[in-house]
Motif scaffolding. Structure first.
Motif, PDB file in Angstrom:
ATOM      1  N   GLU A   3       0.694  -1.195   0.053  1.00 37.05           N
ATOM      2  CA  GLU A   3      -0.087  -0.108  -0.059  1.00 37.05           C
ATOM      3  C   GLU A   3       0.890   1.395  -0.046  1.00 37.05           C
ATOM      4  N   ARG A   4       0.116   2.360  -0.638  1.00 40.04           N
ATOM      5  CA  ARG A   4       0.981   3.734  -0.487  1.00 40.04           C
ATOM      6  C   ARG A   4       1.612   3.923   0.976  1.00 40.04           C
ATOM      7  N   GLY A   5       2.823   4.277   1.229  1.00 37.83           N
ATOM      8  CA  GLY A   5       3.517   4.443   2.357  1.00 37.83           C
ATOM      9  C   GLY A   5       4.006   3.020   3.254  1.00 37.83           C
ATOM     10  N   GLN A   6       3.563   2.160   2.712  1.00 36.05           N
ATOM     11  CA  GLN A   6       4.102   0.871   3.200  1.00 36.05           C
ATOM     12  C   GLN A   6       5.401   0.356   2.280  1.00 36.05           C
ATOM     13  N   PRO A   7       6.557  -0.133   3.259  1.00 33.01           N
ATOM     14  CA  PRO A   7       7.752  -0.509   2.655  1.00 33.01           C
ATOM     15  C   PRO A   7       7.460  -1.851   1.939  1.00 33.01           C
ATOM     16  N   GLU A   8       8.522  -1.906   1.014  1.00 36.87           N
ATOM     17  CA  GLU A   8       8.570  -3.428   0.326  1.00 36.87           C
ATOM     18  C   GLU A   8       8.928  -4.479   1.334  1.00 36.87           C
ATOM     19  N   LEU A   9       8.354  -5.698   1.165  1.00 37.29           N
ATOM     20  CA  LEU A   9       8.991  -6.814   2.136  1.00 37.29           C
ATOM     21  C   LEU A   9      10.351  -6.907   1.716  1.00 37.29           C
ATOM     22  N   ASP A  10      10.974  -7.282   2.455  1.00 40.63           N
ATOM     23  CA  ASP A  10      12.352  -8.104   2.192  1.00 40.63           C
ATOM     24  C   ASP A  10      12.314  -9.492   2.368  1.00 40.63           C
ATOM     25  N   SER A  72      -2.966  -7.051  11.016  1.00 40.17           N
ATOM     26  CA  SER A  72      -3.233  -8.342  10.624  1.00 40.17           C
ATOM     27  C   SER A  72      -3.996  -8.227   9.272  1.00 40.17           C
ATOM     28  N   ALA A  73      -4.551  -7.074   8.722  1.00 37.11           N
ATOM     29  CA  ALA A  73      -4.921  -6.938   7.411  1.00 37.11           C
ATOM     30  C   ALA A  73      -3.876  -6.465   6.355  1.00 37.11           C
ATOM     31  N   GLN A  74      -2.939  -5.468   7.047  1.00 38.30           N
ATOM     32  CA  GLN A  74      -1.795  -5.265   6.243  1.00 38.30           C
ATOM     33  C   GLN A  74      -0.936  -6.392   5.928  1.00 38.30           C
ATOM     34  N   LEU A  75      -0.824  -7.056   6.818  1.00 41.01           N
ATOM     35  CA  LEU A  75      -0.082  -8.799   6.645  1.00 41.01           C
ATOM     36  C   LEU A  75      -0.648  -9.205   5.715  1.00 41.01           C
ATOM     37  N   SER A  76      -2.041  -9.545   5.780  1.00 41.38           N
ATOM     38  CA  SER A  76      -2.431 -10.310   4.924  1.00 41.38           C
ATOM     39  C   SER A  76      -2.447 -10.008   3.413  1.00 41.38           C
ATOM     40  N   ARG A  77      -2.405  -8.676   3.325  1.00 44.31           N
ATOM     41  CA  ARG A  77      -2.333  -8.001   1.838  1.00 44.31           C
ATOM     42  C   ARG A  77      -1.140  -8.553   1.509  1.00 44.31           C
ATOM     43  N   HIS A  78      -0.165  -7.861   2.114  1.00 47.91           N
ATOM     44  CA  HIS A  78       1.297  -7.770   1.750  1.00 47.91           C
ATOM     45  C   HIS A  78       1.879  -9.535   1.430  1.00 47.91           C
ATOM     46  N   LEU A  79       1.355 -10.391   2.183  1.00 46.50           N
ATOM     47  CA  LEU A  79       1.623 -11.809   1.945  1.00 46.50           C
ATOM     48  C   LEU A  79       0.831 -12.414   0.958  1.00 46.50           C
ATOM     49  N   GLY A  80      -0.517 -11.882   0.759  1.00 52.41           N
ATOM     50  CA  GLY A  80      -1.311 -12.490  -0.351  1.00 52.41           C
ATOM     51  C   GLY A  80      -2.189 -13.778   0.218  1.00 52.41           C
ATOM     52  N   ILE A  81      -2.242 -13.557   1.394  1.00 53.84           N
ATOM     53  CA  ILE A  81      -2.909 -14.502   2.535  1.00 53.84           C
ATOM     54  C   ILE A  81      -4.366 -14.126   2.898  1.00 53.84           C
ATOM     55  N   GLU A  82      -5.188 -15.006   2.712  1.00 51.55           N
ATOM     56  CA  GLU A  82      -6.720 -14.710   3.347  1.00 51.55           C
ATOM     57  C   GLU A  82      -6.493 -14.236   4.772  1.00 51.55           C
ATOM     58  N   HIS A  83      -7.363 -13.082   4.996  1.00 50.34           N
ATOM     59  CA  HIS A  83      -7.108 -12.486   6.433  1.00 50.34           C
ATOM     60  C   HIS A  83      -7.655 -13.600   7.396  1.00 50.34           C
ATOM     61  N   ALA A  84      -8.761 -14.244   7.095  1.00 50.75           N
ATOM     62  CA  ALA A  84      -8.885 -15.330   7.989  1.00 50.75           C
ATOM     63  C   ALA A  84      -7.850 -16.205   8.616  1.00 50.75           C
ATOM     64  N   LEU A  85      -7.340 -16.571   7.720  1.00 46.21           N
ATOM     65  CA  LEU A  85      -6.043 -17.367   7.888  1.00 46.21           C
ATOM     66  C   LEU A  85      -5.012 -16.838   8.830  1.00 46.21           C
ATOM     67  N   VAL A  86      -4.673 -15.659   8.620  1.00 47.55           N
ATOM     68  CA  VAL A  86      -3.900 -14.792   9.337  1.00 47.55           C
ATOM     69  C   VAL A  86      -4.341 -14.680  10.796  1.00 47.55           C
ATOM     70  N   ARG A  87      -5.646 -14.417  11.091  1.00 50.89           N
ATOM     71  CA  ARG A  87      -6.302 -14.320  12.429  1.00 50.89           C
ATOM     72  C   ARG A  87      -6.328 -15.612  12.937  1.00 50.89           C
ATOM     73  N   SER A 108     -13.729  -2.770  11.452  1.00 59.49           N
ATOM     74  CA  SER A 108     -12.742  -3.377  10.856  1.00 59.49           C
ATOM     75  C   SER A 108     -12.460  -5.111  11.796  1.00 59.49           C
ATOM     76  N   PRO A 109     -12.170  -5.892  10.909  1.00 61.87           N
ATOM     77  CA  PRO A 109     -11.872  -7.321  11.765  1.00 61.87           C
ATOM     78  C   PRO A 109     -10.280  -7.464  11.953  1.00 61.87           C
ATOM     79  N   ALA A 110      -9.549  -6.123  11.514  1.00 62.60           N
ATOM     80  CA  ALA A 110      -8.142  -6.274  11.717  1.00 62.60           C
ATOM     81  C   ALA A 110      -7.574  -6.363  13.299  1.00 62.60           C
ATOM     82  N   LEU A 111      -6.619  -6.962  13.623  1.00 61.08           N
ATOM     83  CA  LEU A 111      -5.973  -7.006  14.893  1.00 61.08           C
ATOM     84  C   LEU A 111      -4.536  -6.335  14.746  1.00 61.08           C
ATOM     85  N   TRP A 112      -4.184  -5.802  15.656  1.00 61.02           N
ATOM     86  CA  TRP A 112      -2.681  -5.501  15.981  1.00 61.02           C
ATOM     87  C   TRP A 112      -1.887  -6.345  16.497  1.00 61.02           C
ATOM     88  N   LEU A 113      -1.039  -6.979  15.855  1.00 64.32           N
ATOM     89  CA  LEU A 113      -0.215  -8.062  16.303  1.00 64.32           C
ATOM     90  C   LEU A 113       1.209  -7.688  16.787  1.00 64.32           C
TER      91      LEU A 113
END
Length: 119
Positions: A3-10, A72-87, A108-113
């Motif tokens: 997303e805008r403002g988010q760094p690339e994953l290393d 958890s929502a941003q992580l889901s998007r970055h990794l391309g994994i369904e949010h429910a699986l991340v949760r 939002s169903p997002a969690l801060w991890l």
């Protein structure tokens, strides 16, 4: 794509952390290991090794949390994994004492991890 403002994953660093954690903790689900590896790379104070939740340091109060964390929502998007699986993986890690989760608020169903620190 981040997303805008988010760094690339290393990816290379994430793969190294994943491989090390998976070797050290084969009992964990691979997605849970991926979440831990991602959280370890999330911020300052990275440690060379993540202690097991049943180590002597695990008795510390849950208020002693690392400042770094991930949505958890941003992580889901970055990794391309369904949010429910991340949760689900986050719930497994929280029950085992590895991380702390907090609702992001609103509808939002997002969690801060956040990793629970071991120092």
């Amino acid at each position: 794509m981040p997303e805008r403002g988010q760094p690339e994953l290393d990816i290379a660093a994430l793969e190294r952390r994943f491989t090390a954690l998976q070797a050290a903790h084969p009992e964990l689900d691979p997605l849970a290991v991926l979440l831990l590896a991602s959280l370890r790379g999330a911020g300052p104070g990275k440690r060379a090794e993540l202690a097991s939740p049943d180590s002597a340091h695990s008795a510390q109060p849950r208020s002693e949390l690392s400042r770094a964390g991930l949505s958890s929502a941003q992580l889901s998007r970055h990794l391309g994994i369904e949010h429910a699986l991340v949760r689900r993986a986050a719930a497994e890690l929280e029950a085992a004492g590895w991380i702390d989760t907090q609702a992001r608020g609103g509808a939002s169903p997002a969690l801060w991890l956040r990793l629970i620190t071991d120092a």
